[in-house]
Design a protein around this motif. Structure first.
Motif, PDB file in Angstrom:
ATOM      1  N   TYR A  12       6.157 -15.003  73.607  1.00 25.33           N
ATOM      2  CA  TYR A  12       6.134 -16.005  73.713  1.00 25.33           C
ATOM      3  C   TYR A  12       5.250 -16.919  72.512  1.00 25.33           C
ATOM      4  CZ  TYR A  12       2.937 -20.164  75.387  1.00 25.33           C
ATOM      5  OH  TYR A  12       2.423 -20.875  75.871  1.00 25.33           O
ATOM      6  N   ARG A  16       6.557 -20.549  71.257  1.00 22.48           N
ATOM      7  CA  ARG A  16       5.400 -21.761  70.821  1.00 22.48           C
ATOM      8  C   ARG A  16       5.482 -21.720  69.352  1.00 22.48           C
ATOM      9  NH1 ARG A  16      -0.640 -19.349  71.022  1.00 22.48           N
ATOM     10  NH2 ARG A  16       0.187 -18.631  68.746  1.00 22.48           N
ATOM     11  N   THR A  20       6.319 -25.357  68.158  1.00 24.05           N
ATOM     12  CA  THR A  20       5.738 -26.194  66.873  1.00 24.05           C
ATOM     13  C   THR A  20       5.873 -26.870  65.968  1.00 24.05           C
ATOM     14  OG1 THR A  20       3.554 -25.665  68.174  1.00 24.05           O
ATOM     15  CG2 THR A  20       3.542 -26.317  65.990  1.00 24.05           C
TER      16      THR A  20
END
Length: 223
Positions: A12, A16, A20
């Motif tokens: 994760y 993430r 981004t």
């Protein structure tokens, strides 16, 4: 299960961070597209500035000329004698008043001239001949006094010259030159001759440093 949860949490974090970074890249690409528009200058600012300056200079010069001509026209209408083309009595009074407010300097000369032929011409021939004589004599005395100072028509055949920095010898030279010019005129105009009386007063010679008193002295000498 705990190992799977730990593995999913690590994945994760990677997802993430990758998301981004992807969002930042997509945003940069979007901004690049928005700022890729090429603009060209349709209005030449330099040309408009030059035209504005030229127009301003033209209008300014034209306005100065117009104002100057209006001033000359007003000066001519109000303060010029129409017969002699010299400053009239009002202008003579204004000029005298401006000098009467102060003590005169040394070698200030007042010259008064009385045109004697005028009355005779007006009675025998008519006022038109007298007006013509005034015009001719005004031109003569103006030409003679061009390097001396102020000269004006004080009315009733009287002319007055106010010459600052004019010694007695210079005033006598003026009278002599005026006589020569009158003589030359009379030789060309036998039917209409100019005769006049001349007198002067000098501030240094007469020890008078008040303008009006100096004028009175010159008129008394003429009488």
């Amino acid at each position: 299960i705990e190992k799977l949860v730990q593995d999913l949490n690590e994945k994760y974090v990677l997802v993430r961070d990758t998301a981004t970074e992807l969002n930042e890249y997509i945003g940069a690409q979007y901004l690049k597209v928005l700022n890729s528009i090429v603009t060209t200058q349709k209005v030449n600012i330099k040309i408009y500035i030059i035209l504005s300056l030229v127009l301003f200079l033209f209008i300014g010069c034209a306005g100065a000329v117009v104002i100057g001509r209006i001033s000359d026209f007003v000066q001519y209408i109000l303060y010029t004698d129409k017969k002699t083309k010299l400053p009239n009595r009002q202008m003579c009074d204004m000029y005298i008043d401006s000098l009467a407010e102060k003590v005169l300097a040394e070698e200030c000369t007042v010259i008064v001239v009385k045109l004697k032929t005028l009355y005779e011409l007006n009675e025998k021939i008519g006022h038109s001949a007298g007006d013509m004589l005034l015009n001719d004599f005004g031109r003569i005395i103006k030409f003679t006094a061009k390097n001396y100072g102020f000269v004006g028509y004080n009315g009733v055949g009287q002319f007055i010259g106010i010459f600052e920095q004019c010694a007695v010898s210079k005033a006598e030279l003026f009278i002599e030159q005026l006589g020569r010019n009158i003589k030359e005129y009379n030789e060309k105009h036998i039917e209409v001759r100019i005769t006049c009386s001349v007198a002067f007063a000098n501030s240094t010679e007469d020890k008078i440093y008040d303008m009006r008193a100096l004028i009175r002295r010159a008129f008394r000498r003429m009488k």
